[in-house]
Design a protein around this motif. Structure first.
Motif, mmCIF file in Angstrom:
data_model
loop_
_atom_site.group_PDB
_atom_site.id
_atom_site.type_symbol
_atom_site.label_atom_id
_atom_site.label_comp_id
_atom_site.label_asym_id
_atom_site.label_seq_id
_atom_site.Cartn_x
_atom_site.Cartn_y
_atom_site.Cartn_z
ATOM 1 N N LEU A 69 58.312 82.980 32.669
ATOM 2 C CA LEU A 69 59.017 81.900 33.380
ATOM 3 C C LEU A 69 58.242 81.446 34.814
ATOM 4 N N SER A 70 57.528 82.043 35.206
ATOM 5 C CA SER A 70 56.776 81.753 36.348
ATOM 6 C C SER A 70 55.689 80.647 36.105
ATOM 7 N N PHE A 71 55.019 81.122 35.092
ATOM 8 C CA PHE A 71 53.966 80.068 34.345
ATOM 9 C C PHE A 71 54.802 78.826 33.814
ATOM 10 N N TYR A 72 55.992 78.850 33.289
ATOM 11 C CA TYR A 72 56.951 77.873 32.947
ATOM 12 C C TYR A 72 57.332 77.081 34.149
ATOM 13 N N LYS A 73 57.694 77.557 35.073
ATOM 14 C CA LYS A 73 58.141 76.952 36.306
ATOM 15 C C LYS A 73 56.918 76.180 36.957
ATOM 16 N N LYS A 74 55.711 76.477 36.756
ATOM 17 C CA LYS A 74 54.439 75.862 37.420
ATOM 18 C C LYS A 74 54.014 74.746 36.215
ATOM 19 N N GLY A 75 54.720 74.454 35.158
ATOM 20 C CA GLY A 75 54.377 73.724 34.391
ATOM 21 C C GLY A 75 53.068 73.788 33.466
ATOM 22 N N LYS A 76 52.692 75.280 33.354
ATOM 23 C CA LYS A 76 51.304 75.846 32.983
ATOM 24 C C LYS A 76 51.334 76.147 31.436
ATOM 25 N N ALA A 77 50.549 75.896 30.722
ATOM 26 C CA ALA A 77 50.381 76.249 29.355
ATOM 27 C C ALA A 77 50.611 77.522 29.160
ATOM 28 N N ILE A 78 51.516 77.936 27.944
ATOM 29 C CA ILE A 78 52.114 79.320 27.518
ATOM 30 C C ILE A 78 51.773 79.339 26.147
ATOM 31 N N ALA A 79 50.611 80.242 25.694
ATOM 32 C CA ALA A 79 50.447 80.282 24.399
ATOM 33 C C ALA A 79 50.866 81.930 23.934
ATOM 34 N N ALA A 80 51.337 81.882 22.499
ATOM 35 C CA ALA A 80 51.915 83.206 21.948
ATOM 36 C C ALA A 80 51.466 83.278 20.541
ATOM 37 N N GLU A 81 51.227 84.344 19.944
ATOM 38 C CA GLU A 81 51.014 84.666 18.530
ATOM 39 C C GLU A 81 51.795 85.653 18.049
ATOM 40 N N CYS A 82 52.203 85.436 16.715
ATOM 41 C CA CYS A 82 52.998 86.378 15.876
ATOM 42 C C CYS A 82 54.193 86.993 16.637
ATOM 43 N N TYR A 83 54.263 88.459 16.682
ATOM 44 C CA TYR A 83 55.428 88.727 17.321
ATOM 45 C C TYR A 83 55.386 88.607 19.024
ATOM 46 N N GLY A 84 54.458 88.295 19.518
ATOM 47 C CA GLY A 84 54.192 88.038 20.785
ATOM 48 C C GLY A 84 55.108 86.726 20.971
ATOM 49 N N VAL A 85 55.440 85.741 20.108
ATOM 50 C CA VAL A 85 56.295 84.711 20.226
ATOM 51 C C VAL A 85 57.712 84.803 20.705
ATOM 52 N N THR A 86 58.255 86.004 20.422
ATOM 53 C CA THR A 86 59.497 86.507 20.565
ATOM 54 C C THR A 86 59.883 86.657 22.032
ATOM 55 N N CYS A 87 58.728 86.909 22.860
ATOM 56 C CA CYS A 87 58.735 86.988 24.501
ATOM 57 C C CYS A 87 59.264 85.648 24.703
ATOM 58 N N LEU A 88 58.816 84.612 24.103
ATOM 59 C CA LEU A 88 59.347 83.306 24.694
ATOM 60 C C LEU A 88 60.641 83.096 24.247
ATOM 61 N N ALA A 89 61.206 83.483 23.447
ATOM 62 C CA ALA A 89 62.822 83.251 22.874
ATOM 63 C C ALA A 89 63.529 83.948 23.949
#
Length: 194
Positions: A69-89
């Motif tokens: 969320l901190s990266f998101y609020k800063k408008g910075k790129a956020i990458a996730a792979e495989c089951y790590g994508v669940t963290c974004l959800a």
């Protein structure tokens, strides 16, 4: 790697809802998160690695969510792979509880790629068993009616860029995910793969 950042020391512990002094603890928590925002100036992007490990220690970790969320609020790129994508959800602002990938396009493990019991291992002797949740369904629900989950079943590689998110379906997509992170940072790529 010699000086890793320890999330429990960097990010505050979220107050327990029934705490006696919840209001003051929540104020202190938010103030501490504001300080983390200042620390993020030195970083260009966040990468959440995949595999079955995130199921155990990242997906339901509120400090990981707060970092995202901190990266998101800063408008910075956020990458996730495989089951790590669940963290974004599961990364959600406490005010509206809506996933940050609502309205976005993402990829992640589809049902056809879910492993069976005996095929997902954390270590040499630890059988993770089958995944405890179907990531495809979580991502479909988290992206909402204006976003989309793209499993790309049958395609060798599945990487989606819907800025600020770069998502890779599986660990086999990590190289392409990394390439797209570089293109996002160096060339301004904002959409890819859908």
């Amino acid at each position: 790697m010699d000086n890793p950042i320890i999330l429990s020391q960097w990010l505050p512990d979220r107050p327990y809802w029934s705490a006696e002094k919840f209001l003051r603890e929540m104020e202190a928590y938010n103030n501490a998160l504001d300080e983390v925002q200042k620390d993020l100036e030195q970083y260009d992007a966040l990468l959440i690695v995949g595999g079955s490990g995130p199921i155990v220690d990242l997906v339901n970790n509120h400090r990981v969510h707060d970092l995202i969320l901190s990266f998101y609020k800063k408008g910075k790129a956020i990458a996730a792979e495989c089951y790590g994508v669940t963290c974004l959800a599961f990364a959600r602002d406490l005010a509206d509880r809506k996933s940050i990938i609502w309205g976005k396009h993402v990829t992640g493990h589809c049902k056809e790629y879910d492993y069976k019991d005996g095929t997902g291992f954390v270590g040499a002797d630890i059988n993770m068993g089958p995944p405890p949740y179907p990531l495809e369904y979580i991502l479909q629900d988290a992206t909402g009616p204006d976003g989309a989950y793209h499993g790309n079943f049958g395609k060798e590689i599945s990487v989606i860029v819907d800025y600020p998110f770069i998502t890779g379906r599986s660990t086999a997509d990590s190289y392409t995910t990394g390439q797209k992170v570089v293109e996002v940072l160096d060339k301004g790529l904002r959409r890819y793969g859908w």
